[in-house]
Scaffold this active site. Structure first.
Site, PDB file in Angstrom:
ATOM      1  N   HIS A 147       0.826  -1.204   0.000  1.00  0.00           N
ATOM      2  CA  HIS A 147       0.000   0.000   0.000  1.00  0.00           C
ATOM      3  C   HIS A 147       0.861   1.255   0.000  1.00  0.00           C
ATOM      4  O   HIS A 147       2.068   1.212   0.257  1.00  0.00           O
ATOM      5  CB  HIS A 147      -0.918   0.013   1.219  1.00  0.00           C
ATOM      6  CG  HIS A 147      -0.170  -0.135   2.506  1.00  0.00           C
ATOM      7  ND1 HIS A 147       0.629   0.862   3.028  1.00  0.00           N
ATOM      8  CD2 HIS A 147      -0.069  -1.172   3.364  1.00  0.00           C
ATOM      9  CE1 HIS A 147       1.169   0.462   4.157  1.00  0.00           C
ATOM     10  NE2 HIS A 147       0.775  -0.775   4.383  1.00  0.00           N
ATOM     11  N   ASP A 167       3.206  -5.085   3.413  1.00  0.00           N
ATOM     12  CA  ASP A 167       4.583  -5.563   3.290  1.00  0.00           C
ATOM     13  C   ASP A 167       4.729  -6.977   3.832  1.00  0.00           C
ATOM     14  O   ASP A 167       5.532  -7.768   3.333  1.00  0.00           O
ATOM     15  CB  ASP A 167       5.561  -4.611   3.996  1.00  0.00           C
ATOM     16  CG  ASP A 167       5.210  -4.369   5.454  1.00  0.00           C
ATOM     17  OD1 ASP A 167       4.150  -4.835   5.910  1.00  0.00           O
ATOM     18  OD2 ASP A 167       5.997  -3.690   6.151  1.00  0.00           O
TER      19      ASP A 167
END
Length: 615
Positions: free
Chosen positions: A85, A353
């Site tokens: 993101h 992540d």
């Protein structure tokens, strides 16, 4: 096409290109093309040492020379992107630690001196932490909204030939995990890549829940696999355990330096680490941060490595579950690469992540002969996450189609292949070890597919390593259910009462009532701003067992485990409908202090989406 329509689109793309240029001007792209920060280079750039807490940066270490243009005679005919993101505020838990630290400094009534003197007048970078934590940043040069749009525009420029080759009547699916910042990243990216009206005809966003009931979810397996979450020693939290060890190795020297300047206060390792985190997160909001200036280069090299450690052991090669989690997406991508553009030309996935790292572990792209030490920082290591998973970090697998002319130039004809796979990490081409014989150090498609299958065999059977989530069957006919919403739902008293009402409605709808028409009702309510605890049972005036209702005094049959699972299922669905981000956590059987059995069911509630209706 009308003149007004043409002008509208022309203005849109002109503004988009200007924004991309402006965004790029804030990154040291022009000056770092041949530099190598942090590995013996003379030039220093803090953005390359924030360990994923900073803005998007291009990868410059360990890349193939020649740039990102396709090799001569080759053309990209299919792409698969997995992207973190965009730039965000700290998460609620990280931000809470920062605010706690600042409050402790304030309560100490000490005027800080030396490096920390600026803190006396410094203001936290969020005016509304409860609303902004976890969300994309939307101010400053590193705004996550701007960066995500710019990424879409940049990739539209690069892969325009793929986009325009798709019939206008055909909609392209792309995916995002069910988290507000991830969804917003995907939407801003789509606006840059497909255009303002992408949602009408050109593309369709598929939002995938981050819940264990999905089982082997290729997008966010770290959230859907309970075994990985529940193993507190070698599962998800293993990264935090190893991080704490390395923090204790490098932060005492920093603590002594600050305490020498301010004898009246001593900071813990966790507080010092929070200060380093504030550097990156303030940068993402304001574009600069004084927190970055109070630590020296060695401190930042250690912080960068600390972030490497947590990723390596939380979901990377150092975690026994990591490669298995990442092989799902890698294997699915390999299958689509083998089918070629007939299976689709554009594949975009937006995640966290913690979902990108397992894929890298499965790919074994940054192989280490030994696990990362936690007693010191090794100078030469392959595993460096700052340039791989910064905010908006993306990894793109390109399927190349190359003609014979390019293959005849220095390539063994017997081993040459018409199709190749090339890996692009943040605008830097990275070769796959032991598979780089293709043009531009790409990997022949057949060899890549064989490599992925071989890695799958080395990693092991996902179903055995991480069995899918299943509802337990009832084992005791007289069990009670205890519900606890955790953590951080931020419920007030009115919300808590609504939760209880919804529990009762969920139970009434999902389970048959007793013969006398009595409905199951909650008992023994307690709540804070973070928890709602309700012990549930089915009550009747003529029943002899089960918990007692504190108001009526009636006793009744306790819920079975199966009914408890159904109750939690109804509660979970209600939470999702009401805009909370909820996750399954567990349904387990435990004994109580009286020797009886209870079923403890947890639905993890992290936060309510901005703009969502309350309970």
């Amino acid at each position: 096409m009308s003149v007004a329509y043409a002008l509208r689109w022309g203005l849109f793309w002109a503004v988009g290109l200007i924004l991309v240029f402006l965004l790029s001007s804030y990154h040291p792209w022009q000056s770092i093309l041949s530099a190598s920060f942090g590995i013996g280079a003379s030039r220093w750039d803090i953005l390359y040492h924030l360990g994923g807490n900073g803005p998007w940066i291009p990868k410059i270490d360990g890349i193939v020379s020649g740039g990102i243009e396709p090799p001569e005679g080759c053309q990209v005919e299919q792409i698969h992107m997995i992207s973190r993101h965009g730039e965000r505020y700290p998460t609620s838990s990280t931000g809470s630690r920062m605010l706690t630290l600042l409050q402790r400094i304030k309560d100490s009534n000490i005027t800080l001196k030396g490096d920390l003197e600026f803190v006396n007048d410094w203001q936290y970078f969020s005016l509304e932490p409860s609303a902004e934590h976890d969300q994309l940043t939307n101010t400053g040069p590193y705004a996550g909204t701007l960066s995500s749009f710019a990424a879409g525009t940049r990739l539209r420029t690069r892969y325009l030939h793929l986009l325009t080759s798709i019939p206008s009547s055909q909609s392209t699916n792309f995916w995002a995990s069910d988290c507000n910042r991830v969804i917003e990243t995907a939407r801003y990216f789509a606006t840059g890549f497909f255009g303002l009206d992408w949602n009408s005809t050109r593309a369709k966003l598929q939002v995938i829940p981050e819940t264990p009931d999905l089982g082997a979810d290729t997008l966010t397996p770290g959230d859907t696999c309970l075994k990985y979450r529940e193993d507190l020693l070698t599962g998800h939290d293993y990264g935090l355990i190893q991080l704490a060890k390395f923090r204790s190795a490098y932060l005492p020297a920093v603590s002594a330096r600050f305490q020498a300047q301010n004898p009246g206060i001593k900071f813990t390792d966790g507080e010092l680490y929070s200060m380093q985190e504030m550097c990156g997160f303030e940068l993402l909001v304001r574009g600069s941060s004084q927190w970055c200036d109070i630590f020296n280069h060695n401190d930042w090299l250690n912080f960068e490595y600390a972030r490497d450690v947590i990723h390596y052991y939380r979901a990377g090669p150092g975690n026994r579950f990591g490669p298995a989690l990442g092989w799902l997406w890698l294997n699915a991508t390999a299958n689509l690469l083998s089918k070629g553009p007939d299976a689709g030309k554009l594949f975009f996935s937006f995640v966290h992540d913690g979902d990108v790292i397992p894929m890298l572990a499965a790919l074994d792209l940054f192989h280490s002969k030994e696990h990362l030490p936690v007693s010191h920082r090794p100078q030469n290591r392959q595993w460096r996450t700052s340039q791989v998973v910064p905010m908006n970090g993306r990894i793109i697998f390109e399927r190349l189609r190359c003609n014979r002319a390019s293959r005849e130039n220095g390539i063994n004809q017997e081993k040459a292949s018409k199709h190749y796979v090339r890996i692009n990490i943040n605008d830097g081409i990275v070769s796959l070890p032991e598979c780089e014989s293709g043009p531009g150090s790409s990997c022949p498609l057949e060899e890549f597919l064989a490599f992925v299958q071989r890695r799958g065999g080395e990693i092991g059977d996902f179903r055995k390593i991480l069995p899918p989530f299943t509802y337990p069957l009832p084992t005791n006919p007289s069990l009670a259910l205890r519900f606890t919403g955790i953590p951080g739902a931020r419920l007030d008293h009115r919300d808590a009462l609504h939760v209880l009402t919804s529990i009762r409605l969920a139970l009434t709808k999902r389970m048959t009532t007793t013969g006398d028409g009595n409905d199951p009702i909650p008992s023994r309510l307690s709540h804070t701003n973070r928890y709602v605890h309700a012990e549930l049972g089915r009550y009747g005036s003529d029943a002899s067992d089960g918990p007692r209702d504190g108001k009526s005094g009636a006793r009744g049959r306790a819920l079975t485990l199966e009914e408890g699972v159904q109750a939690i299922g109804g509660m979970y669905a209600m939470m999702k409908e009401r805009g909370f981000r909820a996750r399954w956590a567990e349904v387990v059987e435990k004994g109580d202090k009286d020797g009886g059995g209870v079923v403890v069911g947890f639905v993890r509630v992290t936060h309510r989406r901005v703009g969502a209706p309350g309970l």
